[in-house]
Design a protein around this motif. Structure first.
Motif, PDB file in Angstrom:
ATOM      1  N   ILE A  87       7.132 -10.698  12.404  1.00 38.46           N
ATOM      2  CA  ILE A  87       8.114 -11.082  13.414  1.00 38.46           C
ATOM      3  C   ILE A  87       9.360 -10.221  13.208  1.00 38.46           C
ATOM      4  O   ILE A  87       9.897 -10.150  12.108  1.00 38.46           O
ATOM      5  CB  ILE A  87       8.451 -12.588  13.350  1.00 38.46           C
ATOM      6  CG1 ILE A  87       7.172 -13.408  13.570  1.00 38.46           C
ATOM      7  CG2 ILE A  87       9.523 -12.950  14.372  1.00 38.46           C
ATOM      8  CD1 ILE A  87       7.333 -14.902  13.448  1.00 38.46           C
TER       9      ILE A  87
ATOM     10  N   ALA B 242       3.136 -14.678   6.946  1.00 37.21           N
ATOM     11  CA  ALA B 242       4.046 -14.184   7.976  1.00 37.21           C
ATOM     12  C   ALA B 242       5.207 -13.476   7.293  1.00 37.21           C
ATOM     13  O   ALA B 242       5.658 -13.896   6.228  1.00 37.21           O
ATOM     14  CB  ALA B 242       4.570 -15.332   8.831  1.00 37.21           C
TER      15      ALA B 242
ATOM     16  N   CYS C  30       0.599  -8.718   5.588  1.00 30.61           N
ATOM     17  CA  CYS C  30       0.752  -9.913   6.430  1.00 30.61           C
ATOM     18  C   CYS C  30      -0.173  -9.825   7.637  1.00 30.61           C
ATOM     19  O   CYS C  30      -0.612  -8.749   8.015  1.00 30.61           O
ATOM     20  CB  CYS C  30       2.194 -10.071   6.878  1.00 30.61           C
ATOM     21  SG  CYS C  30       2.844  -8.676   7.819  1.00 30.61           S
TER      22      CYS C  30
ATOM     23  N   CYS D 139      -2.363 -18.220  10.661  1.00 28.85           N
ATOM     24  CA  CYS D 139      -1.654 -17.223   9.865  1.00 28.85           C
ATOM     25  C   CYS D 139      -1.738 -17.559   8.379  1.00 28.85           C
ATOM     26  O   CYS D 139      -1.547 -18.702   7.979  1.00 28.85           O
ATOM     27  CB  CYS D 139      -0.193 -17.193  10.312  1.00 28.85           C
ATOM     28  SG  CYS D 139       0.844 -16.103   9.359  1.00 28.85           S
TER      29      CYS D 139
ATOM     30  N   LEU E 243       0.912 -11.678  10.407  1.00 27.30           N
ATOM     31  CA  LEU E 243       1.892 -11.935  11.462  1.00 27.30           C
ATOM     32  C   LEU E 243       3.217 -11.329  11.035  1.00 27.30           C
ATOM     33  O   LEU E 243       3.728 -11.640   9.955  1.00 27.30           O
ATOM     34  CB  LEU E 243       2.051 -13.440  11.686  1.00 27.30           C
ATOM     35  CG  LEU E 243       3.143 -13.906  12.647  1.00 27.30           C
ATOM     36  CD1 LEU E 243       2.908 -13.392  14.053  1.00 27.30           C
ATOM     37  CD2 LEU E 243       3.240 -15.424  12.650  1.00 27.30           C
TER      38      LEU E 243
ATOM     39  N   CYS F 251      12.260 -17.505  17.746  1.00 27.79           N
ATOM     40  CA  CYS F 251      10.989 -17.050  17.174  1.00 27.79           C
ATOM     41  C   CYS F 251       9.837 -17.163  18.166  1.00 27.79           C
ATOM     42  O   CYS F 251       8.741 -16.670  17.906  1.00 27.79           O
ATOM     43  CB  CYS F 251      10.649 -17.861  15.923  1.00 27.79           C
ATOM     44  SG  CYS F 251      11.760 -17.566  14.542  1.00 27.79           S
TER      45      CYS F 251
ATOM     46  N   LYS G 100       6.433 -10.305  18.128  1.00 30.15           N
ATOM     47  CA  LYS G 100       5.372 -10.467  17.135  1.00 30.15           C
ATOM     48  C   LYS G 100       4.377  -9.316  17.161  1.00 30.15           C
ATOM     49  O   LYS G 100       4.017  -8.805  18.214  1.00 30.15           O
ATOM     50  CB  LYS G 100       4.614 -11.765  17.388  1.00 30.15           C
ATOM     51  CG  LYS G 100       5.470 -13.011  17.260  1.00 30.15           C
ATOM     52  CD  LYS G 100       4.686 -14.250  17.642  1.00 30.15           C
ATOM     53  CE  LYS G 100       5.491 -15.511  17.415  1.00 30.15           C
ATOM     54  NZ  LYS G 100       6.383 -15.826  18.492  1.00 30.15           N
TER      55      LYS G 100
ATOM     56  N   VAL H 237       0.498  -8.833  15.494  1.00 36.75           N
ATOM     57  CA  VAL H 237      -0.543  -9.667  14.892  1.00 36.75           C
ATOM     58  C   VAL H 237      -1.782  -8.840  14.581  1.00 36.75           C
ATOM     59  O   VAL H 237      -2.081  -7.864  15.264  1.00 36.75           O
ATOM     60  CB  VAL H 237      -0.919 -10.869  15.798  1.00 36.75           C
ATOM     61  CG1 VAL H 237       0.287 -11.731  16.084  1.00 36.75           C
ATOM     62  CG2 VAL H 237      -1.556 -10.408  17.089  1.00 36.75           C
TER      63      VAL H 237
ATOM     64  N   SER I  96       1.731 -18.893  20.933  1.00 37.45           N
ATOM     65  CA  SER I  96       2.048 -18.608  19.535  1.00 37.45           C
ATOM     66  C   SER I  96       1.470 -19.644  18.577  1.00 37.45           C
ATOM     67  O   SER I  96       1.230 -19.337  17.408  1.00 37.45           O
ATOM     68  CB  SER I  96       3.565 -18.534  19.330  1.00 37.45           C
ATOM     69  OG  SER I  96       4.104 -17.412  19.987  1.00 37.45           O
TER      70      SER I  96
ATOM     71  N   TYR J  81       0.371 -19.255  14.516  1.00 33.25           N
ATOM     72  CA  TYR J  81       0.960 -19.948  13.378  1.00 33.25           C
ATOM     73  C   TYR J  81      -0.109 -20.735  12.614  1.00 33.25           C
ATOM     74  O   TYR J  81      -0.132 -20.747  11.392  1.00 33.25           O
ATOM     75  CB  TYR J  81       2.065 -20.908  13.827  1.00 33.25           C
ATOM     76  CG  TYR J  81       3.174 -20.265  14.622  1.00 33.25           C
ATOM     77  CD1 TYR J  81       3.593 -18.962  14.385  1.00 33.25           C
ATOM     78  CD2 TYR J  81       3.815 -20.968  15.634  1.00 33.25           C
ATOM     79  CE1 TYR J  81       4.619 -18.386  15.124  1.00 33.25           C
ATOM     80  CE2 TYR J  81       4.841 -20.399  16.361  1.00 33.25           C
ATOM     81  CZ  TYR J  81       5.236 -19.113  16.105  1.00 33.25           C
ATOM     82  OH  TYR J  81       6.254 -18.546  16.834  1.00 33.25           O
TER      83      TYR J  81
ATOM     84  N   LEU K  99       6.416 -22.069   7.333  1.00 38.49           N
ATOM     85  CA  LEU K  99       6.309 -21.294   8.569  1.00 38.49           C
ATOM     86  C   LEU K  99       6.622 -22.176   9.773  1.00 38.49           C
ATOM     87  O   LEU K  99       7.416 -21.805  10.636  1.00 38.49           O
ATOM     88  CB  LEU K  99       4.916 -20.679   8.706  1.00 38.49           C
ATOM     89  CG  LEU K  99       4.662 -19.902   9.998  1.00 38.49           C
ATOM     90  CD1 LEU K  99       5.613 -18.722  10.133  1.00 38.49           C
ATOM     91  CD2 LEU K  99       3.211 -19.451  10.058  1.00 38.49           C
TER      92      LEU K  99
END
Length: 172
Positions: free
Chosen positions: A58, A145, A54, A142, A56, A99, A105, A107, A135, A139, A89
């Motif tokens: 979380i 995620a 991934c 990404c 991202l 979130c 996070k 990254v 953020s 997103y 997402l």
């Protein structure tokens, strides 16, 4: 070290510094000055990014004070949740304000570069909601995620912090 210019300014300076020295395989995490990572956090983050491929990740955070958990993390998902569809997402992250925090996070350098392509200087004065603002490019760029149910972050409750003392500024 720099003059206090707010959270966005501090993060931008840190990201710029990291990107000067970063390798494509590096992973960035966001840690506020009064908070801590759990003992195994970096290993868990590295392993999850490697295992799931991934860009991202979380993870959870507990709210703590004086080495005691005040509010334990309640995961959005009871097991690892992989999201590789943009609409899913967006639906996930925008339907839950939990979130939003950048401190939840990890990254990749690719996403960090995408984040730094935007000029956040006009928003340095923002003291609440800046995590969501920063953020959004994560997103947007990404590809995959992953949400893991582990709490890896200790968010220190400070009754005098910006988050706990929201004052409406008429200059916005």
């Amino acid at each position: 070290h720099q003059e206090n210019g707010g959270q966005i300014s501090a993060r931008n300076a840190a990201m710029d510094r990291m990107l000067l020295e970063a390798k494509e395989t590096d992973i960035a995490v966001f840690l506020d000055s009064d908070d801590t990572l759990k003992a195994n956090a970096l290993e868990t983050i590295h392993q999850a990014v490697e295992d799931y491929g991934c860009d991202l990740l979380i993870y959870g955070m507990d709210r703590v004070a004086e080495n005691k958990i005040l509010q334990p993390f309640r995961p959005e998902f009871s097991q690892v949740h992989i999201v590789d569809a943009k609409q899913q997402l967006y639906r996930t992250v925008f339907s839950s304000r939990s979130c939003n925090p950048l401190c939840r996070k990890a990254v990749t350098v690719k996403l960090l570069k995408a984040m730094r392509q935007l000029d956040f200087r006009p928003y340095h004065h923002i003291r609440f909601g800046e995590d969501l603002l920063q953020s959004i490019p994560l997103y947007e760029h990404c590809e995959k995620a992953v949400f893991i149910p582990e709490s890896l972050y200790n968010y220190t409750f400070n009754p005098d912090s910006v988050s706990n003392n929201r004052v409406v500024n008429s200059n916005f």
